[in-house]
Design an enzyme around this catalytic site. Structure first.
Site, short mmCIF file in Angstrom:
data_model
loop_
_atom_site.label_atom_id
_atom_site.label_comp_id
_atom_site.label_asym_id
_atom_site.label_seq_id
_atom_site.Cartn_x
_atom_site.Cartn_y
_atom_site.Cartn_z
N LYS A 89 -31.54 -5.06 5.86
CA LYS A 89 -30.74 -4.67 4.68
C LYS A 89 -30.20 -5.87 3.91
O LYS A 89 -30.02 -5.82 2.70
CB LYS A 89 -29.60 -3.75 5.11
CG LYS A 89 -30.10 -2.39 5.58
CD LYS A 89 -29.22 -1.27 5.11
CE LYS A 89 -29.90 0.07 5.33
NZ LYS A 89 -30.13 0.38 6.77
N GLU A 111 -22.35 2.66 -1.20
CA GLU A 111 -22.07 3.80 -0.33
C GLU A 111 -22.77 3.52 0.98
O GLU A 111 -23.74 2.76 1.03
CB GLU A 111 -22.56 5.10 -0.96
CG GLU A 111 -24.01 5.46 -0.66
CD GLU A 111 -25.03 4.49 -1.20
OE1 GLU A 111 -24.79 3.91 -2.28
OE2 GLU A 111 -26.06 4.31 -0.54
N SER A 377 -37.08 -3.10 12.30
CA SER A 377 -36.12 -3.18 11.19
C SER A 377 -34.72 -3.61 11.59
O SER A 377 -33.99 -4.18 10.77
CB SER A 377 -36.06 -1.84 10.45
OG SER A 377 -35.71 -0.79 11.33
C1 PLP Z 1 -30.80 1.56 7.19
C2 PLP Z 1 -31.81 1.30 8.22
C3 PLP Z 1 -33.07 1.92 8.20
C4 PLP Z 1 -33.47 2.96 7.18
O1 PLP Z 1 -33.47 2.50 5.86
P1 PLP Z 1 -34.81 2.22 5.06
O2 PLP Z 1 -34.33 2.03 3.66
O3 PLP Z 1 -35.69 3.41 5.21
O4 PLP Z 1 -35.42 1.00 5.62
C5 PLP Z 1 -34.00 1.59 9.18
N1 PLP Z 1 -33.70 0.71 10.15
C6 PLP Z 1 -32.49 0.10 10.22
C7 PLP Z 1 -32.24 -0.87 11.32
C8 PLP Z 1 -31.51 0.37 9.26
O5 PLP Z 1 -30.31 -0.24 9.34
#
Ligand code: PLP
Length: 395
Positions: A89, A111, A377
């Site tokens: 993010k 948000e 992610s």
């Molecule tokens: C917020 C988040 C997601 C989902 O958000 P996307 O916009 O679909 O990437 C996925 N993995 C993690 C670790 C997150 O914090």
């Protein structure tokens, strides 16, 4: 590019900018300036240098030996979990805070549901010395208290949304209301590839650093830039968009978008938008979303707060409806099992969102020589309570 946004902000039939009259000028300013501003060498130098020295990029591309043996293919992990603040993010919030400064904005709003985007936003506001206001549902404030504490320590003001189900979609409505009341000094940092044009394209471009790095990293590891498949979890779809971006026009690279099935697709407690969603408008964009027959947005459910969103970004709606990407859905239990497996095989505790992507590896048949990149992610520190409650880890 076949999958690039058009000048009206559409990916095929999805996208656009459906916003209240009072936000037209803000959205129009963004639309007419985001490419010019972000394309300058000065902006790119600042963005690149913060990604390198502050976020810690490039994130490693790691060959997972034991996981590869378990699945019978060649698995590489793109380690966004190692970024500052623990997920992908921050790539986007760094880009948007620099853009906000160029636009002369002094106040940032966001948000958040799980609090991850709120923390990433509060972090860059502290870094740049800008005022930060984060809207968050009362229910989410209660269940994500460590992230609320982080945001407050970083100097952000967390405003509870008390309307509706008191979760993410209500916080989004409050953020839009806030922007309407403070249009001049405020920039709204949206955290995924959702919302009105130009947000989906802008966020995808900031996150595209993920696949930009993958290309040369794969070349170093394997001698070729292209993997056979890329697997990523999809909430709104920003980590997936970043991981797919530079491969969109390479049809031989298979895209797997993994959604949260919650308690099961037919359980009424799910967030699998590609299966349960229909065409409609949510948060300023035409896309696939979960709604009732009369157009009320359905409350989504997933054990992972970051996948608990009733829509998907318009790029993903387009990729899925044209069969460029395939969707896989994974239940809470399957994601928990996959998290424990990754932890025991590789010594990496993934975020619950990310665990969904790993479970999808069970549902797809790969060949021994296939090179598969999984977008890792985020890290699982924030989810330890859930893991401890739900996994057999005492023995
Ligand atoms: C917020 C988040 C997601 C989902 O958000 P996307 O916009 O679909 O990437 C996925 N993995 C993690 C670790 C997150 O914090």
């Amino acid at each position: 590019m076949n999958y690039a946004v058009d000048e009206n902000g559409f990916y095929g039939e999805f996208g656009g900018a459906f916003v209240p009259e009072m936000l037209h000028s803000n959205i129009e300013t963004l639309r007419s300036s985001y490419l010019d501003i972000t394309g300058t060498p000065t902006f790119q130098n600042k963005f690149r240098s913060l990604l390198k020295d502050y976020v810690g990029r490039p994130s490693p591309l790691y060959f997972a030996t034991r996981l590869s043996q378990a699945h019978g293919c060649q698995i590489y992990l793109k380690r966004e979990d190692l970024n500052h603040t623990g997920s992908h993010k921050i790539n986007n919030t760094i880009g948007q805070i620099l853009l906000a400064k160029e636009l002369g904005k002094t106040r940032i709003i966001a948000e958040t549901g799980a609090g991850q985007h709120g923390v990433a936003t509060a972090t860059v506001c502290a870094l740049m010395g800008l005022e930060c206001v984060v809207h968050m549902g009362v229910v989410d404030i209660a269940r994500q208290s460590p992230n609320v504490a982080r945001m407050r320590m970083l100097g952000a003001k967390v405003i509870p949304s008390r309307s509706g189900s008191q979760t993410l979609k209500d916080a989004t409505n409050e953020a839009i209301r806030d922007w309407i009341s403070h249009p001049v000094e405020t920039h709204y940092i949206i955290g995924s590839v959702v919302g009105p044009h130009p947000y989906p394209d802008m966020v995808a471009r900031f996150q595209s650093v993920i696949s930009e790095e993958m290309r040369w990293q794969l070349k170093e590891h394997t001698g070729r830039e292209n993997p056979d498949a890329i697997v990523a979890c999809v909430g709104g779809g920003s980590n997936a968009a970043g991981a797919f971006y530079h491969y969109l026009d390479q049809d031989e690279v298979r895209f797997v978008a993994v959604e949260a099935a919650g308690l099961g697709i037919d359980s009424g407690e799910s967030a699998a938008t590609s299966v349960l969603g229909t065409r409609g408008i949510i948060h300023g964009s035409r896309t696939l979303l979960m709604q009732t027959d009369d157009g009320q947005i359905t409350e989504p459910y997933s054990i992972s707060a970051g996948l608990d969103y009733p829509g998907i970004g318009p790029l993903h709606a387009h990729l899925l409806s044209t069969a460029r990407a395939e969707a896989v859905s994974v239940t809470d239990q399957e994601a928990l099992d996959a998290a424990l497996r990754l932890t025991r095989l590789e010594g990496i505790i993934p975020a619950l969102e990310t665990a969904h992507a790993f479970s999808a590896l069970d549902k797809i048949k790969f060949n021994e020589t296939d090179v598969v990149v999984v977008s890792l992610s985020g890290r699982g520190d924030k989810d330890l309570d859930t893991y401890i409650k739900n996994l057999p880890i005492d023995e």
